[in-house]
Design a protein around this motif. Structure first.
Motif, PDB file in Angstrom:
ATOM      1  N   ILE A 265      12.640  -3.777  12.897  1.00 38.08           N
ATOM      2  CA  ILE A 265      11.469  -2.892  12.859  1.00 38.08           C
ATOM      3  C   ILE A 265      10.560  -3.143  14.070  1.00 38.08           C
ATOM      4  CG2 ILE A 265      10.113  -4.404  11.306  1.00 38.08           C
ATOM      5  CD1 ILE A 265      10.086  -0.524  11.551  1.00 38.08           C
TER       6      ILE A 265
ATOM      7  N   SER B 244       9.179   7.386   7.083  1.00 41.35           N
ATOM      8  CA  SER B 244       9.375   7.705   8.497  1.00 41.35           C
ATOM      9  C   SER B 244      10.459   6.843   9.125  1.00 41.35           C
ATOM     10  CB  SER B 244       8.066   7.531   9.269  1.00 41.35           C
ATOM     11  OG  SER B 244       7.588   6.214   9.115  1.00 41.35           O
ATOM     12  N   VAL B 245      10.665   5.652   8.568  1.00 46.79           N
ATOM     13  CA  VAL B 245      11.647   4.741   9.156  1.00 46.79           C
ATOM     14  C   VAL B 245      12.253   3.860   8.065  1.00 46.79           C
ATOM     15  CG1 VAL B 245       9.862   3.033   9.741  1.00 46.79           C
ATOM     16  CG2 VAL B 245      12.024   2.987  10.964  1.00 46.79           C
TER      17      VAL B 245
ATOM     18  N   HIS C 120      15.506   6.658  11.646  1.00 45.10           N
ATOM     19  CA  HIS C 120      14.126   7.097  11.926  1.00 45.10           C
ATOM     20  C   HIS C 120      14.043   8.610  11.823  1.00 45.10           C
ATOM     21  CE1 HIS C 120      10.121   7.205  13.583  1.00 45.10           C
ATOM     22  NE2 HIS C 120      10.125   5.904  13.742  1.00 45.10           N
TER      23      HIS C 120
ATOM     24  N   VAL D 254      12.209  -1.446  17.059  1.00 47.86           N
ATOM     25  CA  VAL D 254      12.121   0.017  16.971  1.00 47.86           C
ATOM     26  C   VAL D 254      10.732   0.475  17.401  1.00 47.86           C
ATOM     27  CG1 VAL D 254      12.030   1.951  15.355  1.00 47.86           C
ATOM     28  CG2 VAL D 254      13.935   0.330  15.265  1.00 47.86           C
ATOM     29  N   LYS D 255       9.704  -0.200  16.898  1.00 47.56           N
ATOM     30  CA  LYS D 255       8.346   0.236  17.204  1.00 47.56           C
ATOM     31  C   LYS D 255       8.019   0.075  18.692  1.00 47.56           C
ATOM     32  CE  LYS D 255       4.952  -0.500  14.281  1.00 47.56           C
ATOM     33  NZ  LYS D 255       4.674   0.757  13.593  1.00 47.56           N
ATOM     34  N   ALA D 256       8.528  -0.992  19.294  1.00 47.66           N
ATOM     35  CA  ALA D 256       8.101  -1.310  20.661  1.00 47.66           C
ATOM     36  C   ALA D 256       8.982  -0.703  21.739  1.00 47.66           C
ATOM     37  CB  ALA D 256       8.056  -2.837  20.831  1.00 47.66           C
ATOM     38  N   THR D 257      10.250  -0.414  21.426  1.00 47.34           N
ATOM     39  CA  THR D 257      11.173  -0.115  22.535  1.00 47.34           C
ATOM     40  C   THR D 257      11.946   1.195  22.414  1.00 47.34           C
ATOM     41  OG1 THR D 257      13.101  -1.273  21.593  1.00 47.34           O
ATOM     42  CG2 THR D 257      11.519  -2.616  22.815  1.00 47.34           C
ATOM     43  N   VAL D 258      11.784   1.931  21.332  1.00 49.59           N
ATOM     44  CA  VAL D 258      12.522   3.196  21.205  1.00 49.59           C
ATOM     45  C   VAL D 258      11.585   4.341  21.588  1.00 49.59           C
ATOM     46  CG1 VAL D 258      13.781   4.726  19.641  1.00 49.59           C
ATOM     47  CG2 VAL D 258      13.972   2.247  19.384  1.00 49.59           C
ATOM     48  N   PRO D 259      12.030   5.235  22.479  1.00 51.26           N
ATOM     49  CA  PRO D 259      11.145   6.320  22.931  1.00 51.26           C
ATOM     50  C   PRO D 259      10.871   7.364  21.852  1.00 51.26           C
ATOM     51  CG  PRO D 259      13.299   6.488  24.008  1.00 51.26           C
ATOM     52  CD  PRO D 259      13.299   5.208  23.237  1.00 51.26           C
ATOM     53  N   LEU D 260       9.945   6.987  20.994  1.00 50.25           N
ATOM     54  CA  LEU D 260       9.445   7.852  19.930  1.00 50.25           C
ATOM     55  C   LEU D 260       7.925   7.851  20.016  1.00 50.25           C
ATOM     56  CD1 LEU D 260      11.640   6.395  17.078  1.00 50.25           C
ATOM     57  CD2 LEU D 260      11.518   8.845  17.534  1.00 50.25           C
ATOM     58  N   TRP D 261       7.331   8.991  19.732  1.00 48.51           N
ATOM     59  CA  TRP D 261       5.873   9.103  19.749  1.00 48.51           C
ATOM     60  C   TRP D 261       5.439   9.913  18.542  1.00 48.51           C
ATOM     61  CZ3 TRP D 261       9.164  10.201  23.774  1.00 48.51           C
ATOM     62  CH2 TRP D 261       9.087   9.387  24.894  1.00 48.51           C
ATOM     63  N   LYS D 262       4.304   9.553  17.993  1.00 48.96           N
ATOM     64  CA  LYS D 262       3.825  10.324  16.841  1.00 48.96           C
ATOM     65  C   LYS D 262       2.473  10.944  17.124  1.00 48.96           C
ATOM     66  CE  LYS D 262       2.347   6.090  14.471  1.00 48.96           C
ATOM     67  NZ  LYS D 262       3.393   5.065  14.384  1.00 48.96           N
TER      68      LYS D 262
ATOM     69  N   GLY E 103       6.777   4.666  17.588  1.00 47.77           N
ATOM     70  CA  GLY E 103       7.591   4.924  16.402  1.00 47.77           C
ATOM     71  C   GLY E 103       7.174   4.050  15.229  1.00 47.77           C
TER      72      GLY E 103
ATOM     73  N   TYR F 261       5.306   3.678  23.531  1.00 44.08           N
ATOM     74  CA  TYR F 261       5.997   4.210  22.367  1.00 44.08           C
ATOM     75  C   TYR F 261       5.182   4.012  21.090  1.00 44.08           C
ATOM     76  CZ  TYR F 261       9.859   4.129  25.694  1.00 44.08           C
ATOM     77  OH  TYR F 261      10.657   4.317  26.795  1.00 44.08           O
TER      78      TYR F 261
END
Lengths: 143, 84
Positions: free
Chosen positions: A112, A91-92, A80, A115-123, B83, B81
């Motif tokens: 995927i 982006s991923v 990512h 990653v979208k639901a549980t990884v602490p990333l914000w856009k 991502g 989140y």
């Protein structure tokens, strides 16, 4: 590397190289790209990804281990971007390799979604309004 | 006495305009829910983000907000989140 958070461009070819291996008949790669969406603030030019690094890396490792166990994936890629990602850039990248296609597809889908639901990333969107042509000055034209 | 370092991300950070806050706590710490309540009172604009956030103490997700947060701990506020 199987899991990665990177400020540099991601490569589909590199992901495929990571996944290829003897006996691995099914390779599925999903890539997400930044779209030039219209927003209230104008057209999206880039996204800026913010991350809480340590828990994010730990979570990526957990997702990888779970995919290997649940789907029997021999090889897994979860990459990512962080920081600024321009429209059109990747982006991923997630991918899974297996002897057969069905578990490879299932694993990639799992990767995927997790990653979208549980990884602490914000856009955050960075948008720009289209420039209007300058208004003519003085007389509007011949009468 | 070392404070708790409150780390804020995304909408939580935007709500107060900074990414970290040092928050004083007594030597024995305080339950996480009390810390959350105190932050909401100090920063009313943080309320909407706090309602939907997950909380971590020293990078571990808290499943029970009666767990205590003490001096020197990091307390992270994670809004939903985004991502991908």
């Amino acid at each position: 590397m199987t899991t990665r958070l990177s400020s540099r461009p991601l490569s589909i070819a590199a992901a495929l190289r990571e996944l290829e291996g003897p006996g691995l008949g099914g390779l599925v790669v999903f890539t997400g790209h930044v779209r030039p969406d219209r927003t209230r603030n104008g057209r999206v030019e880039s996204l800026v990804y913010e991350v809480d690094l340590r828990p994010a890396l730990a979570r990526l490792k957990t997702i990888e281990r779970t995919a290997r166990r649940r789907f029997g994936s021999d090889r897994v890629v979860i990459w990512h971007r962080v920081g600024r990602v321009r429209v059109g850039e990747i982006s991923v990248v997630v991918g899974a390799a297996h002897g057969h296609r069905a578990p490879a597809f299932a694993a990639a889908r799992y990767l995927i979604e997790e990653v979208k639901a549980t990884v602490p990333l914000w856009k955050t969107e960075r948008a720009r309004r289209a420039r209007r042509p300058p208004r003519p000055r003085g007389r509007r034209g011949p009468r | 006495m070392r404070p708790v370092t409150v780390r804020l991300f995304a909408s939580a950070r935007e709500a107060i305009g900074r990414g970290t806050v040092d928050w004083p706590v007594p030597a024995g710490g305080v339950p996480a829910k009390e810390l959350v309540r105190a932050l909401r009172e100090a920063y009313p604009r943080l309320g909407p983000a706090l309602r939907v956030s997950r909380f971590l103490r020293n990078d571990r997700y808290l499943t029970d907000l009666s767990e205590r947060v003490g001096p020197g701990d990091e307390f992270s506020i994670h809004p939903p989140y985004g991502g991908g």
